[in-house]
Design an enzyme around this catalytic site. Structure first.
Site, PDB file in Angstrom:
ATOM      1  N   SER A 250      62.758  78.899 -10.286  1.00 22.12           N
ATOM      2  CA  SER A 250      62.176  77.595 -10.007  1.00 22.12           C
ATOM      3  C   SER A 250      60.711  77.723  -9.620  1.00 22.12           C
ATOM      4  O   SER A 250      60.284  78.731  -9.041  1.00 22.12           O
ATOM      5  CB  SER A 250      62.982  76.942  -8.889  1.00 22.12           C
ATOM      6  OG  SER A 250      62.158  76.158  -8.075  1.00 22.12           O
ATOM      7  N   LYS A 251      59.980  76.672  -9.901  1.00 17.61           N
ATOM      8  CA  LYS A 251      58.549  76.624  -9.590  1.00 17.61           C
ATOM      9  C   LYS A 251      58.305  76.751  -8.098  1.00 17.61           C
ATOM     10  O   LYS A 251      57.234  77.150  -7.669  1.00 17.61           O
ATOM     11  CB  LYS A 251      57.957  75.294 -10.055  1.00 17.61           C
ATOM     12  CG  LYS A 251      57.551  75.310 -11.501  1.00 17.61           C
ATOM     13  CD  LYS A 251      56.717  74.109 -11.860  1.00 17.61           C
ATOM     14  CE  LYS A 251      56.468  74.122 -13.362  1.00 17.61           C
ATOM     15  NZ  LYS A 251      55.951  72.905 -13.897  1.00 17.61           N
ATOM     16  N   ARG A 252      59.330  76.374  -7.354  1.00 20.45           N
ATOM     17  CA  ARG A 252      59.261  76.439  -5.896  1.00 20.45           C
ATOM     18  C   ARG A 252      58.819  77.841  -5.421  1.00 20.45           C
ATOM     19  O   ARG A 252      58.085  77.971  -4.452  1.00 20.45           O
ATOM     20  CB  ARG A 252      60.678  76.079  -5.437  1.00 20.45           C
ATOM     21  CG  ARG A 252      61.047  76.235  -4.034  1.00 20.45           C
ATOM     22  CD  ARG A 252      62.514  75.879  -3.848  1.00 20.45           C
ATOM     23  NE  ARG A 252      63.376  76.824  -4.555  1.00 20.45           N
ATOM     24  CZ  ARG A 252      64.438  76.478  -5.243  1.00 20.45           C
ATOM     25  NH1 ARG A 252      64.785  75.226  -5.353  1.00 20.45           N
ATOM     26  NH2 ARG A 252      65.178  77.398  -5.841  1.00 20.45           N
TER      27      ARG A 252
END
Ligand code: GLU
Length: 486
Positions: A250-252
């Protein structure tokens, strides 16, 4: 001859997982003297993002994964955008309808929801109930006139289907889990399964290598191939790539797109080396490989069944090593590319000449990615007024011990004003002289200067820094720093 393809949907820049799919297909084609095809699967109009095809091309080219047939380069089986191949899909759907292997359906979404709800209440998995009499063309016309959504469904044969997967082994899906899925949507567009199967055959693809997330769909593809009388290609479903906690990437947690890694200052060959190890290994504990070595070593047999983990620290370590070993020419080309894809960086806006770019690479030696150069040297290329002083740095370096750092700066200022010439040697000689005459360590002189000119405690070596900044701006920044204390 192996014919492989990469068939992305144009939804944005290339995801790191898709880049691995492209790489493995490319490696296999190149290694065996086969063909690598690039096809854009853009029939899902809701998901298409305008311009995403260009972004994918740009990312593949940056990685150096060239294709033999496909968009931009052409080839014998074009066009390579599925949206331009509608005639083919319509003809295929017509064939199935005429052969009684597909039929019209016109349930509204409310009706389908109700059916799903009933199945749920009975604790059963929903399967579309095939009507006893299959609706024909005139039923479809009537339904359309009534404003109902008209779709075409595939008549799924009542048989278990086994995928002979070259990584996962035989995977059988029971007939009871397969229902009459939609092949043409109400907007007239074919679904992914149909277009994908039609094109793989039309383009002579005989080996399909893709992520394991598609494995559950493959029995549908095989059923379609059988209905059409198409050959079934070899299938290779690759393990998934997860984050370090075993969740979906995830971009997180940082970059997930190839372009973001490019902007973050990674070398493409390092990224390729790193993603090659996601689900494959050359054996032993070997990790570092050039593209030529990957080509030599790659094989489907050595692909893993278990999911891989995307270890960002490891990627950073790979890149740190790679830049330390790269030739000046390679670094110079890489840095130029980084500047081009980071037009808002102060380093890009400064329009640096080639000599300055080379100096920056030199004085920042030990950098991990090109972005580190901006991090360490960006302050050189902003206005003096644009420098903001980090309170923690001011406190620690300038204000501590009764403003010792500020006093040092005040003492240095007139001497630096008088210093000629403004060169690495003269500045070095001067600073060393100050250390000796005052009996202080280098840090007591260099650190206050560093904070004064950069606002932080991070910069290249102080002599290089002051030379790159130039005399007037150095003096101006020292005066600005002294003003904080007034
Ligand atoms: N268009 C699919 C995707 O977005 C391709 C899947 C396949 O390779 O068959 O990944």
């Amino acid at each position: 001859m192996i014919r492989t393809r990469f068939a992305p949907s144009p939804t944005g820049h290339l995801h790191i997982g898709s880049a691995r799919t492209a790489l493995f297909n490319w490696l296999l084609a190149r290694k065996t003297g086969g063909v690598f095809i690039l096809r854009i699967e853009d029939t899902d109009t809701d998901r298409n993002v305008p311009g995403a095809d260009r972004q994918i091309i740009e990312d593949l080219r940056w990685l150096g994964l060239n294709w033999d047939e496909g968009i931009e380069v052409g080839g014998p089986h074009g066009p390579y955008y599925q949206s331009q191949r509608m005639d083919l899909y319509n003809a295929a759907i017509r064939r199935l309808l005429e052969a009684g292997q597909a039929y019209y359906a016109f349930d509204t979404s409310e009706e389908l929801d109700a059916m799903r709800g009933e199945a749920e209440a009975r604790k059963q998995a929903f399967r579309y109930p095939r009507p006893a009499r299959l609706p024909d063309e005139s039923d479809a016309r009537r339904a359309r006139d009534e404003g109902r959504p008209v779709v075409v469904r595939f008549k799924m044969p009542a048989e278990d289907i086994t995928v002979h997967d070259e990584v996962m082994g035989d995977v059988t899906v029971a007939a009871t889990e397969l229902d009459d899925f939609i092949i043409r949507k109400a907007d007239g567009m074919p679904v992914y399964h149909l277009a994908n199967v039609v094109d793989d055959t039309a383009m002579g693809v005989n080996l399909v290598m893709r992520g394991q997330e598609f494995l559950a769909q493959t029995p549908r593809h095989i059923a379609l191939q059988r209905a059409f009388g198409y050959p079934t290609p070899r299938y290779v479903h690759m393990p998934l790539t997860m984050d370090m906690k075993g969740r979906k990437l995830s971009k997180r947690d940082g970059a997930v797109e190839v372009h973001a890694f490019r902007q973050a200052g990674y070398l493409p060959e390092t990224l390729l080396n790193f993603i090659a190890l996601l689900g494959w290994s050359p054996g032993g504990d070997r990790e570092k490989m050039t593209v030529a070595e990957m080509l030599e070593l790659f094989s489907i047999e050595r692909m893993n069944r278990v999911n891989s983990k995307f270890d960002r620290d490891k990627l950073l370590a790979f890149n740190t090593n790679a830049v330390a070993e790269a030739s000046p020419e390679r670094l110079s080309a890489g840095f130029d590319d980084w500047l081009a894809v980071n037009p808002d960086s102060p380093l890009s806006r400064a329009g640096l000449d080639a000599a300055t770019r080379a100096t920056l690479l030199e004085v920042n030696r030990g950098f991990r990615t090109f972005a580190d150069i901006e991090h360490k040297s960006g302050f050189l290329y902003v206005d003096d007024e644009g420098i903001s002083y980090d309170p923690a740095a001011v406190k620690k370096v300038l204000a501590k011990n009764d403003n010792a750092g500020f006093h040092m700066l005040a003492a240095l200022l007139p001497q630096l004003e008088a210093l000629e010439p403004w060169s690495t040697e003269s500045i070095e000689g001067f600073i060393k002289g100050v250390c000796e005459s005052q009996g202080v360590g280098m840090g007591n002189v260099a650190q206050p200067l560093r904070v004064a000119v950069s606002g932080t405690t991070i910069s290249p070596a102080i002599y290089d820094t002051l030379v790159l900044l130039g005399k007037p701006r150095t003096l101006n920044r020292i005066r600005r720093a002294l003003a904080i204390n007034q």
